[in-house]
Design a protein around this motif. Structure first.
Motif, PDB file in Angstrom:
ATOM      1  N   SER A 270       3.011  11.729  -5.002  1.00 44.31           N
ATOM      2  CA  SER A 270       3.109  10.486  -5.788  1.00 44.31           C
ATOM      3  C   SER A 270       3.634  10.820  -7.179  1.00 44.31           C
ATOM      4  O   SER A 270       3.540  11.963  -7.648  1.00 44.31           O
ATOM      5  CB  SER A 270       1.743   9.810  -5.916  1.00 44.31           C
TER       6      SER A 270
ATOM      7  N   THR B 289       0.835  -1.222   0.000  1.00 43.86           N
ATOM      8  CA  THR B 289       0.000   0.000   0.000  1.00 43.86           C
ATOM      9  C   THR B 289       0.864   1.264   0.000  1.00 43.86           C
ATOM     10  O   THR B 289       0.494   2.270  -0.613  1.00 43.86           O
ATOM     11  CB  THR B 289      -0.946   0.037   1.223  1.00 43.86           C
ATOM     12  N   ASP B 290       2.021   1.208   0.648  1.00 44.36           N
ATOM     13  CA  ASP B 290       2.924   2.372   0.615  1.00 44.36           C
ATOM     14  C   ASP B 290       3.582   2.503  -0.758  1.00 44.36           C
ATOM     15  O   ASP B 290       3.786   3.616  -1.257  1.00 44.36           O
ATOM     16  CB  ASP B 290       4.002   2.260   1.705  1.00 44.36           C
TER      17      ASP B 290
ATOM     18  N   GLY C  47       1.162   6.134  -7.093  1.00 41.92           N
ATOM     19  CA  GLY C  47      -0.139   6.785  -7.337  1.00 41.92           C
ATOM     20  C   GLY C  47      -1.092   5.897  -8.091  1.00 41.92           C
ATOM     21  O   GLY C  47      -2.134   6.350  -8.576  1.00 41.92           O
TER      22      GLY C  47
ATOM     23  N   LEU D  66      -5.071   5.980  -8.040  1.00 45.78           N
ATOM     24  CA  LEU D  66      -5.657   6.316  -6.740  1.00 45.78           C
ATOM     25  C   LEU D  66      -6.465   7.615  -6.901  1.00 45.78           C
ATOM     26  O   LEU D  66      -6.059   8.509  -7.642  1.00 45.78           O
ATOM     27  CB  LEU D  66      -4.562   6.500  -5.685  1.00 45.78           C
TER      28      LEU D  66
ATOM     29  N   ALA E  74      -6.910   9.647  -1.424  1.00 49.74           N
ATOM     30  CA  ALA E  74      -6.000   8.480  -1.452  1.00 49.74           C
ATOM     31  C   ALA E  74      -4.770   8.759  -2.327  1.00 49.74           C
ATOM     32  O   ALA E  74      -3.777   8.042  -2.240  1.00 49.74           O
ATOM     33  CB  ALA E  74      -6.749   7.257  -1.988  1.00 49.74           C
ATOM     34  N   GLN E  75      -4.851   9.802  -3.149  1.00 44.92           N
ATOM     35  CA  GLN E  75      -3.739  10.110  -4.069  1.00 44.92           C
ATOM     36  C   GLN E  75      -2.821  11.157  -3.419  1.00 44.92           C
ATOM     37  O   GLN E  75      -3.177  12.332  -3.321  1.00 44.92           O
ATOM     38  CB  GLN E  75      -4.297  10.656  -5.389  1.00 44.92           C
ATOM     39  N   PRO E  76      -1.612  10.758  -2.978  1.00 43.94           N
ATOM     40  CA  PRO E  76      -0.730  11.740  -2.321  1.00 43.94           C
ATOM     41  C   PRO E  76      -0.227  12.801  -3.308  1.00 43.94           C
ATOM     42  O   PRO E  76      -0.055  12.514  -4.491  1.00 43.94           O
ATOM     43  CB  PRO E  76       0.453  10.885  -1.831  1.00 43.94           C
TER      44      PRO E  76
ATOM     45  N   ARG F 274       1.282   4.253  -2.923  1.00 41.75           N
ATOM     46  CA  ARG F 274       1.231   5.703  -2.665  1.00 41.75           C
ATOM     47  C   ARG F 274       2.460   6.414  -3.249  1.00 41.75           C
ATOM     48  O   ARG F 274       2.415   7.609  -3.516  1.00 41.75           O
ATOM     49  CB  ARG F 274       1.117   5.959  -1.150  1.00 41.75           C
TER      50      ARG F 274
END
Ligand code: HEM
Length: 295
Positions: free
Chosen positions: A208, A183-184, A190, A199, A203-205, A187
């Motif tokens: 990313s 999961t990381d 993306g 994402l 949820a989308q950093p 991220r």
């Protein structure tokens, strides 16, 4: 429309190779002509591209607007070197032996008057994944017209039917990336790892890779046509990033965003896991303009 070099758009070949050369003072037009003629006889797809100084010597009136040497990137957190070279040859085929035949035929000619600086075989990893395990190319333009629109200098401009190319060899730190929970990892990129689903929303950093590269300028998506490929040995492995665009500014905009050199000052999280060791801009002329070197 002029005829783009066919190999730019041929997809699906699992064996690839790239050669980069620098020229000390000049290379005789005859020598370049021999190399191009040899490339055209090969079974493999062969794409020739030239750095700004080299192409200006060959055909000054066919220089695309804004085509200049790649400069080092100096972001607030990360740097990237420039290793601008003069000639790049990208070779690919469904057969490994056809690739090596082309590499040897072209190198026998070019290495007589130039310095070979980079010589890497590459391959398609699984179902077109980067060595991190993420599918590379999901957001590429899909149909032929969209690919050409993203990749080729439009009609009526100097260099029409050719493409500006950016290449950058990246070394991956896979143990560091693989130590992250999936999961990381998702991220960082993306997108999801298995199915490459983007994402959405919170949820989308913002750091990313997708957030840093999916950009618009004045409402125009900064689309490019990516043809990157993995390479590797036990000691050194990663991605040879290779992409084609209708204008150099698209690369400059996306790279500035990745390196936090824009207003956001956010650095692409991917830069913590992979390091670029080369960087060059090239111009890959259409077949008609490539013919100039044959005379
Ligand atoms: C280690 C180097 C790199 C790796 C492993 C990598 C990998 C990826 C992956 C996995 C994606 C998401 C799937 C896809 O749409 O293809 C992606 C998207 C993308 N990358 Fe990279 N990339 C790298 C470097 C670069 C560089 C140097 C540029 C630009 C100069 C770039 C431009 C893009 C663009 C434009 C997208 C599509 C964004 C979107 O519209 O969603 N990448 N890359």
């Amino acid at each position: 429309m002029n005829t783009p070099q066919q190999g730019i758009f041929v997809e699906g070949n699992r064996y690839l190779h790239v050669l980069e050369y620098s020229v000390q003072s000049t290379v005789s037009p005859g020598r370049l002509g021999q190399a191009v003629a040899a490339g055209r006889k090969c079974k493999a797809q062969v794409v020739f591209a030239f750095g700004p100084q080299m192409w200006a010597q060959v055909a000054h009136d066919k220089m695309p607007s804004g085509f200049t040497d790649f400069q080092p990137l100096n972001g607030p957190k990360m740097k990237a070197p420039a290793t601008q070279r003069d000639i790049m040859v990208w070779i690919h085929s469904a057969e490994h032996d056809d690739v090596l035949d082309a590499v040897l035929a072209i190198d026998a000619i070019l290495s007589q008057e130039t310095q070979r600086e980079l010589d890497i075989p590459g391959f398609v990893y699984q179902d077109s994944r980067d060595l991190t395990g993420f599918i590379d190319g999901s957001a590429n333009p899909k149909d032929d017209e969209a690919k050409r629109e993203a990749a080729l200098v439009p009609d009526g401009r100097p260099g029409a039917g050719g493409a500006i190319v950016f290449s950058q060899k990246w070394n991956h730190n896979l143990p560091k990336f693989n130590a992250l929970p999936v999961t990381d990892q998702e991220r960082v990129i993306g997108r999801t790892k298995e199915d490459s689903i983007e994402l959405e929303g919170d949820a989308q950093p913002s750091d990313s890779h997708v957030s840093r590269t999916d950009l618009k300028v004045d409402g125009i998506a900064q689309k490019m046509y990516r043809r990157s490929f993995p390479y590797g040995t036990a000691g050194e492995h990663g991605l040879y990033f290779l992409a084609f665009a209708c204008e150099q500014s698209r690369f400059e905009t996306v790279l500035a965003s990745m390196w936090g050199m824009d207003d956001s000052a956010i650095t692409d999280h991917l830069l913590n896991f992979s390091t670029p060791v080369t960087g060059s801009y090239w111009f890959t002329p259409c077949e008609e303009d490539l013919d100039i070197v044959l005379v």
